[in-house]
Design an enzyme around this catalytic site. Structure first.
Site, PDB file in Angstrom:
ATOM      1  N   LYS A   5      22.267  37.488  80.920  1.00 14.10           N
ATOM      2  CA  LYS A   5      22.031  37.840  82.321  1.00 14.10           C
ATOM      3  C   LYS A   5      22.880  39.055  82.692  1.00 14.10           C
ATOM      4  O   LYS A   5      24.033  39.167  82.271  1.00 14.10           O
ATOM      5  CB  LYS A   5      22.397  36.638  83.197  1.00 14.10           C
ATOM      6  CG  LYS A   5      22.012  36.791  84.668  1.00 14.10           C
ATOM      7  CD  LYS A   5      22.326  35.515  85.435  1.00 14.10           C
ATOM      8  CE  LYS A   5      21.899  35.598  86.889  1.00 14.10           C
ATOM      9  NZ  LYS A   5      22.167  34.354  87.637  1.00 14.10           N
ATOM     10  N   SER A  43      18.322  32.445  90.275  1.00 11.78           N
ATOM     11  CA  SER A  43      18.369  33.859  90.040  1.00 11.78           C
ATOM     12  C   SER A  43      18.336  34.280  88.566  1.00 11.78           C
ATOM     13  O   SER A  43      18.071  35.448  88.277  1.00 11.78           O
ATOM     14  CB  SER A  43      19.641  34.417  90.680  1.00 11.78           C
ATOM     15  OG  SER A  43      20.783  33.908  90.023  1.00 11.78           O
ATOM     16  N   SER A  55      20.829  28.353  89.964  1.00 12.09           N
ATOM     17  CA  SER A  55      20.280  29.560  89.331  1.00 12.09           C
ATOM     18  C   SER A  55      20.087  29.506  87.813  1.00 12.09           C
ATOM     19  O   SER A  55      19.493  30.407  87.239  1.00 12.09           O
ATOM     20  CB  SER A  55      21.158  30.771  89.655  1.00 12.09           C
ATOM     21  OG  SER A  55      20.888  31.219  90.958  1.00 12.09           O
TER      22      SER A  55
END
Lengths: 98, 471
Positions: free
Chosen positions: B79, B154, B178
């Site tokens: 990420k 996310s 997330s």
């Protein structure tokens, strides 16, 4: 309550420039979100301490010794403006009024 | 089954046995990325050269007869809010569009020591603020199971990459769901570890008393492999700690009645309750439990998270690093314009909300009250874990929604996190595991354990995997 005035106040505190359109939009949206938060009013918190930390230890100590440091030559590349070895910023005199 | 379908364990075994070269494995995944990325858009940057170099190193070790680690040569995706030295790290924001990380996050340092192979950095909601990955400043990631729908967020890029076989595993971060929610939306496994069990050093801060880095994998077994590597106390994160796990023999599952009320999709509800029955048939004792303060959780969460974000994100001032608006004429203007232009809409919204909740006159009614209720919710969980081993709950109240469906109504987007945020408020670990399907969408349950019960979550997660109703 005129929430747009409130938005102007908090955007100044947060140092974020907002357009008129944004101010109107955020005022409407935040009003709705704050309305939702009103549910908290009925929670009984008499005598309850606020949450502080997940950790069981309050203070974490270590020896105050120099370890790996970043190379200033590389870090300098990230500056928005520089002069020689220095980080350069625009003047803070006069302009800072509010 | 092709190379890209294999688990971490299988890939690593084949590399060890010299059935596959690590370079070959990396090339295979890079080929798949090339084939699928135009449609899925999971990656913000593909680090081809780095991946091949890291893979070559593994092959050299094997040639020399050296021992390799349990993840050596297995490609991963990271990420884009986790720092990897020398690589761009944008957190999905224009304000960090050209920022290059100057050091490795602790989790990356640990994976590097094990000869990991990184394929690239994945897309995310800006500063991890969002539940659909639509808040990225750069691109919208599509759900690989249905390109018209969101992958969740996310960590949507990470979950989509694993689900689409563009990567064998990925790292995400979970502040309010997330990791777990995108994992559920994409039909893969995601862990939100106990707060403090994984170092946050090198994770771009959103809300520091909530953020945790967690693995996204194809299987529960793979998830354990990555968690065992990244966990542990770190001198660079004073909120991290190591703890012995509790070992208990009981098999009692608590099902919170508040999580099955209005707002939960009927099909998800029915399937989840069926599955709970199935567990009961397997000898688990099912107990209805109550989390009386859970109705406050969403409000408490957003008040505290936005307050912490308004403080954390103050550092992006256009001076030391990151985007800086050049038209500004004085220092004050640099701040106002840089933040006004550099931060996207949701980030500005949350900073404003947090600044409001912390401002004079409102602090007691919002921030302080929220922190008190946070303690009430924590006590609810502590009480429940005296009597149960796990809590079982849905991950998301809805199936993956359509792209654009919730973007115009921030509050409806916030409600997407309703089942995942209590665990971040309290700090307990939770594992999201697919157990059934509705149409083409896998649905997941969330198993929640007491602090540092990850080992037990993995054991139970494997049982859920075995009971799964599809292949």
């Amino acid at each position: 309550m005129d929430f747009k005035k409130e938005i102007e106040k908090i955007s100044a505190l947060a140092r974020i420039e907002l357009s008129e359109k944004d101010k109107t939009k955020f005022a409407k949206e935040l009003n709705k979100i704050l309305d939702y938060f009103n549910v908290l009013q009925k929670a009984d918190v008499k005598g309850v301490q606020p949450f502080l930390t997940h950790s069981e230890s309050r203070n974490v100590f270590r020896k105050d010794e120099v370890k790996n440091c970043f190379d200033s030559k590389i870090m300098k590349n990230d500056f928005s403006d520089k002069q020689g070895n220095y980080l350069k910023i625009k003047s803070v005199k006069k302009e800072w009024e509010s | 089954m092709g190379i890209i379908d294999l688990t971490i364990k299988e890939l690593n075994q084949k590399i060890r046995k010299k059935e596959l070269k690590a370079v070959e494995v990396a090339e295979e995944f890079l080929k798949e990325i090339k084939k699928k990325e135009k449609k899925i858009k999971a990656f913000l940057e593909i680090t081809t050269d780095l991946a091949l170099k890291q893979a070559e190193k593994v092959d050299e070790k094997i040639e020399k007869g050296e021992e390799i680690s349990e993840i050596a040569g297995v490609p991963m995706a990271c990420k884009d809010n986790i720092l990897v030295e020398g690589k761009k790290c944008t957190a999905g924001s224009k304000i960090l569009e050209n920022y290059i990380a100057r050091y490795d996050a602790t989790v990356i340092k640990k994976l590097k020591e094990k000869d990991f192979v990184m394929l690239g950095k994945t897309n995310m909601d800006e500063f991890a603020m969002g539940s659909s990955t639509e808040n990225s400043a750069f691109q919208i990631t599509k759900n690989p199971l249905d390109l018209k729908r969101v992958p969740g967020g996310s960590s949507g890029g990470s979950a989509a990459a694993v689900s689409a076989n563009e990567s064998a595993y990925a790292l995400g971060s979970d502040t309010g769901g997330s990791v777990r929610q995108p994992a559920a939306f994409c039909g893969v496994v995601g862990l939100k570890p106990t707060y403090g069990s994984v170092s946050r050093f090198g994770l771009i801060a959103f809300a520091s008393s909530f953020d945790q880095i967690g693995p996204i994998t194809k299987t529960v077994g793979d998830n354990k492999i990555i968690y065992d590597i990244i966990k542990g106390r770190d001198d660079f994160d004073s909120t991290s700690f190591s703890k012995q796990e509790n070992k208990k023999e009981k098999k009692i599952i608590g099902v919170p009645k508040e999580f099955f009320k209005q707002g939960l999709d009927k099909e998800i509800k029915d399937k989840t309750l069926d599955f709970i029955n199935k567990l009961s048939e397997q000898g688990y004792e099912i107990k209805e439990i109550s989390l009386p303060n859970s109705e406050y959780a969403l409000s408490v969460y957003y008040i505290i998270v936005c307050s912490e974000a308004s403080s954390n994100l103050a550092r992006f001032d256009g001076i030391r690093y990151g985007f800086s608006e050049k038209t500004a004429e004085n220092l004050k203007e640099i701040y106002f314009k840089t933040k006004g232009i550099g931060f996207g809409e949701e980030v500005r919204r949350r900073i404003l909300l947090g600044t409001y909740a912390l401002s004079a006159g409102y602090y007691d009614a919002y921030y302080l009250k929220a922190q008190k209720i946070r303690n009430l919710i924590k006590k609810d969980f502590e009480e429940i874990f005296k009597n149960v081993d796990f809590i079982l709950a849905p991950v998301s109240p809805v199936l993956p929604f359509k792209i654009g469906e919730k973007t115009s109504d921030p509050l409806s987007m916030y409600l997407a996190d309703i089942y995942t945020i209590p665990m971040n408020l309290v700090g307990v670990p939770a594992l999201s595991v697919p157990f059934s399907k509705i149409g083409k969408f896998p649905i997941s349950v969330q198993i929640i354990g007491n602090y540092f019960d990850e080992e037990k979550l993995f054991e139970f997660g494997k049982i859920i995997e075995n009971l799964r109703e599809y292949d």
